[in-house]
Design a protein around this motif. Structure first.
Motif, PDB file in Angstrom:
ATOM      1  N   GLY A 300       0.697  -1.284   0.081  1.00 53.40           N
ATOM      2  CA  GLY A 300      -0.114  -0.058  -0.106  1.00 53.40           C
ATOM      3  C   GLY A 300       0.854   1.218   0.125  1.00 53.40           C
ATOM      4  O   GLY A 300       0.445   2.263  -0.340  1.00 53.40           O
ATOM      5  N   ARG A 301       2.158   1.052   0.411  1.00 54.72           N
ATOM      6  CA  ARG A 301       3.015   2.295   0.383  1.00 54.72           C
ATOM      7  C   ARG A 301       3.456   2.696  -1.171  1.00 54.72           C
ATOM      8  O   ARG A 301       4.141   3.716  -1.392  1.00 54.72           O
ATOM      9  N   THR A 302       3.302   1.472  -1.961  1.00 58.36           N
ATOM     10  CA  THR A 302       3.859   1.918  -3.348  1.00 58.36           C
ATOM     11  C   THR A 302       2.623   1.823  -4.315  1.00 58.36           C
ATOM     12  O   THR A 302       2.757   0.877  -5.341  1.00 58.36           O
ATOM     13  N   CYS A 342       9.975   1.950  -1.433  1.00 61.52           N
ATOM     14  CA  CYS A 342       9.660   2.903  -0.532  1.00 61.52           C
ATOM     15  C   CYS A 342      11.006   2.955   0.573  1.00 61.52           C
ATOM     16  O   CYS A 342      11.586   2.191   0.340  1.00 61.52           O
ATOM     17  N   VAL A 343      10.613   4.008   1.492  1.00 67.78           N
ATOM     18  CA  VAL A 343      11.643   4.112   2.670  1.00 67.78           C
ATOM     19  C   VAL A 343      11.664   2.712   3.621  1.00 67.78           C
ATOM     20  O   VAL A 343      12.506   2.893   4.477  1.00 67.78           O
ATOM     21  N   SER A 358      16.495   3.473  -3.923  1.00 70.12           N
ATOM     22  CA  SER A 358      15.389   3.726  -3.200  1.00 70.12           C
ATOM     23  C   SER A 358      14.290   4.523  -3.571  1.00 70.12           C
ATOM     24  O   SER A 358      14.400   5.987  -3.501  1.00 70.12           O
ATOM     25  N   LEU A 359      13.352   3.987  -4.075  1.00 69.60           N
ATOM     26  CA  LEU A 359      12.326   5.049  -5.053  1.00 69.60           C
ATOM     27  C   LEU A 359      11.275   5.580  -3.904  1.00 69.60           C
ATOM     28  O   LEU A 359      11.000   4.980  -2.905  1.00 69.60           O
ATOM     29  N   PRO A 369      17.281   8.287  -3.281  1.00 68.63           N
ATOM     30  CA  PRO A 369      18.922   7.990  -2.971  1.00 68.63           C
ATOM     31  C   PRO A 369      19.520   6.948  -3.727  1.00 68.63           C
ATOM     32  O   PRO A 369      18.890   5.732  -3.772  1.00 68.63           O
ATOM     33  N   VAL A 370      20.734   6.960  -4.155  1.00 68.67           N
ATOM     34  CA  VAL A 370      21.373   5.839  -4.647  1.00 68.67           C
ATOM     35  C   VAL A 370      22.534   5.116  -3.834  1.00 68.67           C
ATOM     36  O   VAL A 370      23.372   6.371  -3.403  1.00 68.67           O
ATOM     37  N   TYR A 371      22.480   4.053  -3.636  1.00 74.87           N
ATOM     38  CA  TYR A 371      23.841   3.733  -2.755  1.00 74.87           C
ATOM     39  C   TYR A 371      24.739   2.700  -3.615  1.00 74.87           C
ATOM     40  O   TYR A 371      24.401   2.007  -4.474  1.00 74.87           O
TER      41      TYR A 371
END
Length: 404
Positions: A300-302, A342-343, A358-359, A369-371
Motif C-alpha cells: 500500500g505504500r507503493t 519505499c523508505v 530507493s524510490l 537516493p542511490v547507494y
C-alpha cells in the motif's frame, strides 16, 4: 555448497560435463530441423541467452541432411555451441544413410525405449553406438518413463512377482528406469564406447518421482547425470515444478547438466527455458550468469507502478548487455542491483546490494537516493531517474570490474 556426486568428466565439443566442472545449462530447439535457416536462428538465440549445449531433433532424412549445413552456418556466424542430435526410432538408419550428420553432431541422445524391439533393438542400438565410436562422440542414454523399454519393465515385474514380499509398483518403475539406463550403458561400453563418453538421464514428470529415481541412480554409478522434469508444463506450473525437483537434487550434489522443459506460450520465446535454468543455478549459489535484480513486491505504500517498471527495465537491460559485458568485465555476473519502492526496506536493501536505488513511496518526498557498496553517493529526482540510474550502473561496472 553441496558436495557434488562423484562423476567422470565427459567432453562435448568445447564444453566439459561432470567431474569438477560446473553444472551446464542446455536447451532444445522446436524448429523443423530440415529448415536450416529457422534452426540456425533459434540455436543462436538459445546460445546467446546462455544455453551451453543445444539439442536438435533428427527424425527424418531431410533433418539428417540439414545437420552439416546447420553446423556450418553456425560456425560462419561465430556460434560454436555444441549440437546434440536427438534420435528416436530411426536413428540407426539416419546415421547409416547420412554419415555427415553423424560427424557434424557433437553428441547423440538415444532413448533405449525407442530404439527397437527384441533382436532389432540390440542391432539398432549397436549401430548407433558404432557411429559414436567411429566419430568419437559422447552419448546420452536418456530413459523416459513415457517411453520406457517394456521388455525391461516386464522382466522386473516377473522377477518381483516371484518375491516372497513383492515390492510396490512405484519401486518397480524406478528400478526399471535405472536398470534400462545402466544396462544400456554397459552394453555401449561392451560395444567399444569409452566410459567417459556416456551421460545418463532418467526423466519423469512427477516431482517426487524424479527426486527418488535420481537419488537411487546417483548411488549406483559415476556417469554424469542430466537432470530435467520431462513434460514440465506451461508457465508458472512448469517453472515451479522444475525448480522444486531440480533444486532438491542439486542441493544434494546430484546433476551435471540441466534442462527446463517448458511448454512455450503460442509464439512465445524459447529462450525462457534457458533463463529459468540459469536462475535456478544462480539462486542456489551454484553459478553466476547475470547481475541479479533485487526488488520489493510492492504494498500500500507503493501505489505507483514506477518502481515495478524500473525493476523490469533494469533487469532486461542487464540481461541484454551481459553477452558483451562477459567478454569485457571479469566478475560482472556476480553484481547485485536493488530497485526498491519505499523508505521501509529501500535504503537497507540498497545498502546490501552492490548498487541500489530507493524510490519514493506514496506520500514520501519525491527523491531517490542511490547507494554504491553501502554508501549513499547521489540523490536522483525529476523525470529521468531511470536513465540516470542506468548511467550510474554503467559507470559502476566500468570502475569496479576488471577488464578481461
Amino acid at each position: 555448497m553441496p558436495v557434488r556426486h562423484r562423476t567422470v568428466a565427459v567432453q562435448i565439443g568445447k564444453v566439459s560435463v561432470g567431474g569438477d566442472n560446473p553444472v551446464i545449462v542446455q536447451s532444445m530447439t522446436n524448429t523443423d530441423t530440415a529448415d536450416v535457416e529457422a534452426t540456425v536462428k533459434q540455436t543462436i538465440e538459445l546460445s546467446r541467452a546462455g544455453s551451453e549445449l543445444v539439442r536438435i531433433t533428427v527424425n527424418s532424412a531431410e533433418a539428417a541432411q540439414a545437420v552439416p549445413y546447420i553446423k556450418e552456418r553456425l560456425l560462419q556466424q561465430a556460434c560454436d555451441v555444441p549440437l546434440i542430435g536427438d534420435f528416436h526410432f530411426n536413428g540407426h538408419k539416419l546415421l547409416t544413410e547420412h554419415p555427415s550428420c553423424a560427424e557434424a553432431l557433437d553428441k547423440y541422445r538415444i532413448n533405449p525405449g525407442n530404439v527397437g524391439r527384441g533382436k532389432k533393438r540390440d542391432d539398432q542400438f549397436a549401430t548407433l553406438i558404432e557411429f559414436a565410436v567411429r566419430y568419437n562422440k559422447p552419448v546420452r542414454i536418456g530413459v523416459n518413463w513415457g517411453s520406457l523399454d517394456q521388455s525391461v519393465l516386464a522382466r522386473l515385474m516377473d522377477e518381483n512377482a516371484q518375491r516372497s514380499e513383492p515390492l510396490d509398483s512405484q519401486h518397480i518403475m524406478y528400478q526399471s528406469m535405472i536398470t534400462s539406463a545402466l544396462e544400456s550403458a554397459n552394453q555401449a561400453e561392451t560395444l567399444g564406447l569409452a566410459h567417459n563418453k556416456i551421460i545418463l538421464s532418467v526423466k519423469m514428470s512427477g516431482v517426487q518421482d524424479l527426486i527418488n529415481v535420481y537419488q537411487r541412480l546417483a548411488q549406483q554409478c559415476e556417469y554424469p547425470l542430466h537432470l530435467g522434469l520431462t513434460e514440465a508444463g506451461m508457465g508458472s506450473k512448469g517453472i515451479v515444478a522444475s525448480t522444486a525437483a531440480l533444486a532438491v537434487l542439486l542441493q544434494q550434489g546430484i546433476g551435471d547438466t540441466i534442462r527446463i522443459s517448458l511448454t512455450p506460450e503460442p509464439g512465445g520465446d524459447r529462450t525462457q527455458e534457458v533463463i529459468v535454468a540459469q536462475e535456478i543455478l544462480q539462486s542456489m549459489g551454484l553459478r553466476s550468469f547475470t547481475p541479479q535484480v533485487i526488488a520489493c513486491p510492492g504494498c500500500g505504500r507503493t501505489s505507483s507502478t514506477y518502481f515495478q517498471q524500473l525493476a523490469r527495465d533494469i533487469q532486461t537491460y542487464l540481461r541484454h548487455n551481459m553477452p558483451g559485458w562477459r567478454k569485457r568485465y571479469q566478475g560482472v555476473e556476480d553484481m547485485t542491483v536493488a530497485v526498491m519502492g519505499c523508505v521501509v526496506n529501500g535504503p537497507g536493501e540498497s545498502k546490501h546490494a552492490n548498487i541500489g536505488i530507493s524510490l519514493p513511496g506514496t506520500g514520501e518526498k519525491p527523491v531517490a537516493p542511490v547507494y554504491e557498496d553501502g554508501e549513499k553517493t547521489v540523490t536522483l529526482k525529476g523525470d529521468n531517474i531511470a536513465g540516470e540510474f542506468q548511467t550510474i550502473i554503467e559507470q559502476y561496472i566500468e570502475r569496479h570490474y576488471k577488464a578481461s
